[in-house]
Design a protein around this motif. Structure first.
Motif, PDB file in Angstrom:
ATOM      1  N   MET A  57       0.870  -1.165   0.000  1.00  0.00           N
ATOM      2  CA  MET A  57       0.000   0.000   0.000  1.00  0.00           C
ATOM      3  C   MET A  57       0.911   1.219   0.000  1.00  0.00           C
ATOM      4  N   LEU A  58       0.722   2.058  -0.993  1.00  0.00           N
ATOM      5  CA  LEU A  58       1.535   3.263  -1.132  1.00  0.00           C
ATOM      6  C   LEU A  58       0.627   4.478  -1.125  1.00  0.00           C
ATOM      7  N   ILE A  59       1.150   5.564  -0.609  1.00  0.00           N
ATOM      8  CA  ILE A  59       0.457   6.842  -0.725  1.00  0.00           C
ATOM      9  C   ILE A  59       1.440   7.878  -1.250  1.00  0.00           C
TER      10      ILE A  59
ATOM     11  N   GLY B 198       6.999   6.105  10.807  1.00  0.00           N
ATOM     12  CA  GLY B 198       6.317   6.275  12.082  1.00  0.00           C
ATOM     13  C   GLY B 198       5.196   7.300  12.044  1.00  0.00           C
ATOM     14  N   ASP B 199       5.181   8.168  11.020  1.00  0.00           N
ATOM     15  CA  ASP B 199       4.068   9.110  10.879  1.00  0.00           C
ATOM     16  C   ASP B 199       2.787   8.317  10.645  1.00  0.00           C
TER      17      ASP B 199
ATOM     18  N   VAL C 204       3.358   5.163   8.209  1.00  0.00           N
ATOM     19  CA  VAL C 204       4.450   5.114   7.248  1.00  0.00           C
ATOM     20  C   VAL C 204       5.478   4.089   7.732  1.00  0.00           C
ATOM     21  N   ILE C 205       5.751   3.094   6.886  1.00  0.00           N
ATOM     22  CA  ILE C 205       6.740   2.070   7.240  1.00  0.00           C
ATOM     23  C   ILE C 205       7.966   2.137   6.342  1.00  0.00           C
ATOM     24  N   GLY C 206       7.901   2.957   5.308  1.00  0.00           N
ATOM     25  CA  GLY C 206       9.045   3.110   4.428  1.00  0.00           C
ATOM     26  C   GLY C 206       8.870   4.305   3.515  1.00  0.00           C
TER      27      GLY C 206
END
Length: 120
Positions: A57-59, A72-73, A90-92
């Motif tokens: 999953m990307l944003i 971490g956001d 956010v993990i990456g």
């Protein structure tokens, strides 16, 4: 403002492409209202003779709204009534586009805390 900025802003503001969200840097209590684009690319990759379904999953977020997205956001995704439908973290951090207007972030759902078992 140049043509590229206008094009990017139009994509984010389009109700078919962009989503309202609240960006909470470092999982803070309060956040910043932003527009994001959500993407869920899917790919099948091969390794050692096996095939795996890679589902990420990307944003996308405009750097004009969130200058320094970080792991971490947390992002609260909102519906048309501004109710939170999902919270992701956010993990990456992936790429920044060539014009330095948009950052792509990999996110994962934040699962609600499970209730603690109380001992009698």
């Amino acid at each position: 403002m140049n043509a590229f900025t206008i094009m990017v802003d139009a994509q984010f503001e389009d109700p078919n492409l962009g989503l309202d969200a609240i960006w909470r840097a470092g999982s803070a209590e309060t956040g910043l209202p932003v527009r994001i684009r959500r993407r869920s690319p899917e790919a099948i990759i091969g390794a050692a003779g096996n095939q795996f379904d890679l589902d990420a999953m990307l944003i996308d977020v405009r750097l004009s709204e969130v200058a320094e997205p970080a792991e971490g956001d947390q992002i609260d995704l909102l519906d048309e009534d501004n109710a939170v439908t999902e919270t992701v973290q956010v993990i990456g951090l992936a790429r920044i586009d060539a014009r330095r207007l948009v950052r792509t972030c990999e996110v994962a759902p934040v699962l609600p805390d499970e209730p603690e078992d109380e001992e009698p």
